[in-house]
Write an enzyme that holds these catalytic residues in place. Structure first.
Site, short mmCIF file in Angstrom:
data_model
loop_
_atom_site.label_atom_id
_atom_site.label_comp_id
_atom_site.label_asym_id
_atom_site.label_seq_id
_atom_site.Cartn_x
_atom_site.Cartn_y
_atom_site.Cartn_z
N SER A 1 0.86 -1.18 0.00
CA SER A 1 0.00 0.00 0.00
C SER A 1 0.90 1.23 0.00
O SER A 1 2.05 1.16 0.45
CB SER A 1 -0.86 0.03 1.26
OG SER A 1 -1.42 1.31 1.45
N TYR B 1 -1.96 -1.29 10.23
CA TYR B 1 -2.06 -1.53 8.79
C TYR B 1 -0.84 -0.94 8.06
O TYR B 1 -0.27 -1.57 7.17
CB TYR B 1 -3.36 -0.92 8.26
CG TYR B 1 -3.66 -1.20 6.80
CD1 TYR B 1 -3.77 -2.50 6.32
CD2 TYR B 1 -3.86 -0.14 5.91
CE1 TYR B 1 -4.06 -2.75 4.98
CE2 TYR B 1 -4.15 -0.38 4.58
CZ TYR B 1 -4.25 -1.68 4.11
OH TYR B 1 -4.53 -1.92 2.79
P1 NAD Z 1 -11.60 -6.44 -0.02
O1 NAD Z 1 -11.99 -6.43 1.42
O2 NAD Z 1 -12.62 -6.10 -1.05
O3 NAD Z 1 -10.97 -7.87 -0.39
C1 NAD Z 1 -10.22 -8.61 0.51
C2 NAD Z 1 -10.64 -10.07 0.37
O4 NAD Z 1 -9.81 -10.86 1.22
C3 NAD Z 1 -12.09 -10.33 0.82
O5 NAD Z 1 -12.81 -10.98 -0.23
C4 NAD Z 1 -11.95 -11.25 2.04
O6 NAD Z 1 -12.98 -12.24 2.14
C5 NAD Z 1 -10.60 -11.88 1.78
N1 NAD Z 1 -9.98 -12.38 3.01
C6 NAD Z 1 -9.98 -11.79 4.24
N2 NAD Z 1 -9.34 -12.57 5.12
C7 NAD Z 1 -8.92 -13.66 4.44
C8 NAD Z 1 -8.21 -14.83 4.80
N3 NAD Z 1 -7.79 -15.03 6.06
N4 NAD Z 1 -7.97 -15.76 3.85
C9 NAD Z 1 -8.38 -15.57 2.57
N5 NAD Z 1 -9.07 -14.50 2.17
C10 NAD Z 1 -9.33 -13.55 3.10
O7 NAD Z 1 -10.33 -5.48 -0.12
P2 NAD Z 1 -9.63 -4.84 -1.39
O8 NAD Z 1 -9.84 -3.38 -1.30
O9 NAD Z 1 -9.98 -5.56 -2.63
O10 NAD Z 1 -8.10 -5.10 -1.01
C11 NAD Z 1 -7.28 -6.06 -1.64
C12 NAD Z 1 -5.83 -5.81 -1.21
O11 NAD Z 1 -5.45 -4.49 -1.58
C13 NAD Z 1 -5.62 -5.90 0.31
O12 NAD Z 1 -4.35 -6.45 0.57
C14 NAD Z 1 -5.64 -4.45 0.74
O13 NAD Z 1 -4.94 -4.27 1.94
C15 NAD Z 1 -4.93 -3.81 -0.45
N6 NAD Z 1 -5.14 -2.37 -0.60
C16 NAD Z 1 -6.39 -1.86 -0.74
C17 NAD Z 1 -6.52 -0.48 -0.90
C18 NAD Z 1 -7.88 0.16 -1.04
O14 NAD Z 1 -7.95 1.38 -1.05
N7 NAD Z 1 -8.93 -0.62 -1.19
C19 NAD Z 1 -5.40 0.35 -0.91
C20 NAD Z 1 -4.14 -0.21 -0.77
C21 NAD Z 1 -4.02 -1.58 -0.62
#
Ligand code: NAD
Length: 275
Positions: A159, A172
């Site tokens: 991130s 985080y």
């Molecule tokens: P999201 O919550 O939509 O997706 C995350 C998925 O991970 C969910 O479907 C959840 O069921 C699954 N999950 C949670 N715990 C789990 C486990 N123990 N085993 C397997 N699956 C599990 O989130 P997103 O926004 O799509 O984020 C995806 C990645 O991108 C993450 O690593 C997040 O930290 C990173 N990220 C997101 C953003 C943002 O702004 N959304 C920014 C920077 C980084």
């Protein structure tokens, strides 16, 4: 060439978009998620569009679950060529109520109000485990398939808060800094066996997790949402599709000499000092 690509957390917003984009390139995608129903839904929609996909239940924090998932993937699609470590996220227990501590906060007895001193070690650990251990364990299981083969790589999701921590979310920010650091470590460690390791560092993407933090019910921005847009030179939140081009590049032949990089995809947020 068609590859077998495993994506964790691919029932979620970002990795479901990446899974669909990779399938459109002719790759076989294994959609892994803790929520099997969400994984299946994504796989079904990819198949409806003519792609090859399976939904697989997997908990990135349990090695046995990942080993079982790998068996399913290997049976359906053969050896894993590319792993996208997408499962991750924050938790309220690792979050302070205010960006800065002021002395009066120590008197605040409101239900749920949290200063740095109230942070719960279990909450911090949950966030560290989900993001860091949840990247390490799937890599241990799936990268076994890649050793000594051509065109294999791991793509982590860090991130932009790994470069400079964001206020309120120390767990985080620290966990994603660990993911970026691990990306470099693993790139070096795997360099002799042909596995490249890179990471995306997304900026602010409007997703279900942060929608209420960044936007009000009428769709207008909250003060934090406004602050983010003011600090983003390109003046908008990211869309999951903004991550597709870099993902295709890092997973493809065009990046064959690229390993150990963490690429910000943040509309210039990390580059801007605010002045
Ligand atoms: P999201 O919550 O939509 O997706 C995350 C998925 O991970 C969910 O479907 C959840 O069921 C699954 N999950 C949670 N715990 C789990 C486990 N123990 N085993 C397997 N699956 C599990 O989130 P997103 O926004 O799509 O984020 C995806 C990645 O991108 C993450 O690593 C997040 O930290 C990173 N990220 C997101 C953003 C943002 O702004 N959304 C920014 C920077 C980084």
């Amino acid at each position: 060439m068609s590859k077998t690509i495993v994506l964790t957390g691919a029932g979620g917003v970002i990795c479901s978009t990446l899974a669909s984009a990779l399938a459109k390139q002719g790759h076989k995608v294994a959609v892994l998620d803790l929520r099997k129903d969400a994984a299946d839904k994504v796989a079904e929609s990819i198949k409806k569009e003519g792609g090859k996909a399976i939904g697989v239940a997997a908990n990135v924090l349990e090695k046995e679950s990942l080993i079982q998932a790998k068996k399913e993937v290997n049976d359906a699609f053969g050896k894993c060529d590319i792993l996208v470590n997408g499962a991750g996220g924050n938790h309220p227990l690792g979050t302070t109520s205010n960006p800065y501590l002021v002395a009066e906060d120590l008197m605040n007895k409101d239900e749920g109000f949290k200063t740095f001193f109230d942070l719960d070690a279990n909450g911090i650990q949950f966030v560290f485990n989900l993001n860091f251990i949840g990247t390490l364990l799937p890599t241990q299981v799936f990268a076994m398939d890649m050793v000594g083969r051509e065109g294999c790589s791991v793509l982590n999701i860090s991130s932009m808060n790994a470069f400079t921590p964001l206020t309120k979310i120390p767990a985080y920010s620290g966990a994603k800094a660990a993911v970026s650091n691990f990306t470099q470590w693993l790139a070096v460690h795997f360099s002799k066996v042909g596995i490249r390791v890179n990471a995306l560092a997304p900026g602010f993407f409007l997703t279900d997790q942060n929608r209420t933090l960044l936007t009000k019910e009428d769709g207008s921005l909250t003060p934090r949402g406004n602050q983010i847009i003011d600090q983003t030179p390109m003046g908008r939140f990211g869309e999951p599709e903004d991550l597709v081009g870099t993902t295709l590049w890092l997973c493809g032949e065009g990046a064959s000499f690229v390993t150990g990089v963490v690429i910000p995809i943040d509309g210039g947020f990390a580059a801007y000092s605010g002045v």
